[in-house]
Design an enzyme around this catalytic site. Structure first.
Site, short mmCIF file in Angstrom:
data_model
loop_
_atom_site.label_atom_id
_atom_site.label_comp_id
_atom_site.label_asym_id
_atom_site.label_seq_id
_atom_site.Cartn_x
_atom_site.Cartn_y
_atom_site.Cartn_z
N LYS A 1 0.81 -1.20 0.00
CA LYS A 1 0.00 0.00 0.00
C LYS A 1 0.86 1.27 0.00
CE LYS A 1 -4.29 -1.33 -0.28
NZ LYS A 1 -5.31 -1.06 0.73
N ARG B 1 -5.05 -9.38 3.52
CA ARG B 1 -5.07 -9.44 2.06
C ARG B 1 -3.66 -9.14 1.56
NH1 ARG B 1 -6.08 -6.03 -2.44
NH2 ARG B 1 -7.50 -6.94 -4.00
#
Length: 306
Positions: free
Chosen positions: A225, A259
Site C-alpha cells: 500500500k 489481504r
C-alpha cells in the site's frame, strides 16, 4: 484477542486468535497498480490462484476492476465477463472465493456462480450488497471510505480520522444487520489508503482496539500500500519487506484476515512467528534434507574462489 467464526455461505471457518486467514489476490483486470505480470487468460488466472492456495492462501480475492484512480470505471458487463468464469472455476476447485467489487450487478453475477464473500470497496454505497448476503449466506466486508469508487479524494477528518472510521463502520454495520446479515457474515475493514493520507492510514491502524471492541473480525489490506511506500520510499514492486512488517504487526494486533500479494512470504512470516511466540511447536521436518542446512557449492564455485 479472540477467536472468530466467519461464515462463507455453507462453510463456517474458525479463525484462531493470532492466526489470521491469508487472502491471496488474483486480478482479472489489466491495470492493477502492483501486479508484476498480467494474467491475460482464464487458465493463467486459475493457475495463479491455485498456486497461491498451495503457497498458503486460505481464500482468494478476485478483482475485475483496479481501484487506481487514473483509469476509468469499468462497464458492468465487462467486469462480469472478467470475473464470473474465474469465480466459477475456482469454486469448482473447492476454493473459498471473495470478489472485490462495488457494483450490484457484478455482485449478483458472482454469487450466482458460488462466490463466498463480497469485498465491497465502496463502504456499502449500495445496501443491495447486504440484501444479497442475507439471502445467500455469503460473507460481507464492510470497508471505511469517504471517496466514491475510482475517485481521487482525501477527506477532511479534522484530525479525527479514527473516530470517523469507528462511526462510519458502526453505521453501515447497523444497516447490514437490519437487512438480515448475521454477525458471522460480517468483516470490518478500516480501509487503509482509501480517502486517507499515509499518516491517516497509520492513525486508523493504531485504533484497531476500537474495531475489535465490536466483536467482529477485522480484515487488513496492507500489502504494497501507499502508506508502506511513504514510510519506506519504495515503489509498489519493492515493498515486500515493508508489507511483511505490516503483516506481522497486524497479526500481533488481532487481525482475522490479511489481504496479501506475496502469499508464500506472508505464510512463512506467520509460521515462524507462531513458533517463536510459543503458539506452535517446531513442525516435523526431514532432518536428512541438506537444503535446510546449507547451500552446497558447485565445483565451479569452489574453483572460482581460488
Amino acid at each position: 484477542m479472540k477467536d472468530h467464526v466467519i461464515r462463507f455461505r455453507d462453510r463456517r471457518v474458525t479463525v484462531p486468535a493470532g492466526r489470521p486467514m491469508l487472502m491471496g489476490i488474483v486480478n482479472a483486470n489489466p491495470d492493477s497498480f502492483s501486479d508484476t505480470r498480467r494474467l491475460t487468460t482464464l487458465d493463467a488466472q486459475v493457475e495463479h490462484a491455485l498456486a497461491l492456495v498451495d503457497a498458503g492462501a486460505d481464500l482468494i480475492d478476485v478483482g475485475g476492476e483496479s481501484g487506481v484512480t487514473y483509469t476509468g470505471v469499468t462497464a458492468e458487463q465487462v467486469e462480469i465477463e472478467r470475473v464470473v468464469p474465474l469465480v466459477e472455476r475456482l469454486v469448482a476447485e473447492g476454493v473459498i472465493v471473495s470478489v472485490d467489487t462495488w457494483k450490484p450487478a457484478v455482485a449478483r453475477a458472482v454469487l450466482d456462480v458460488g462466490a463466498h464473500m463480497l469485498n465491497d470497496v465502496s463502504g456499502l454505497r449500495s445496501p443491495e450488497f447486504a440484501d444479497l448476503c442475507a439471502q445467500t449466506g455469503a460473507a460481507l466486508v464492510l470497508m471505511h471510505t469517504r471517496a466514491a469508487p475510482k475517485e481521487v479524494h482525501f477527506a477532511d477528518y479534522g484530525g479525527a480520522v479514527a473516530a470517523d472510521v469507528r462511526s462510519f463502520l458502526a453505521d453501515i454495520t447497523r444497516v447490514a444487520r437490519e437487512r438480515g446479515v448475521a454477525d458471522e457474515q460480517l468483516v470490518l475493514d478500516p480501509g487503509p489508503d482509501f480517502a486517507k493520507t499515509p499518516a491517516e492510514t497509520v492513525a486508523c491502524l493504531h485504533d484497531l482496539d476500537a474495531l475489535h471492541a465490536t466483536g467482529l473480525p477485522v480484515l487488513l489490506a496492507v500489502s504494497n500500500k501507499y502508506f508502506v511506500g511513504a514510510i519506506t520510499g519504495r515503489a509498489p514492486g519493492e515493498r515486500l519487506a515493508g508489507t511483511l512488517a505490516a503483516v506481522g504487526w497486524s497479526a500481533d494486533r488481532g487481525a482475522a484476515m490479511l489481504r496479501v500479494h506475496d502469499v508464500r512470504a506472508a505464510r512463512d512470516l506467520l509460521d515462524v512467528k507462531l513458533v517463536l511466540d510459543g503458539h506452535e511447536p517446531v513442525p516435523d521436518f526431514d532432518a536428512d534434507d541438506d537444503r535446510l542446512k546449507w547451500i552446497r557449492a558447485s565445483a565451479d564455485d569452489i574453483a572460482g574462489d581460488g
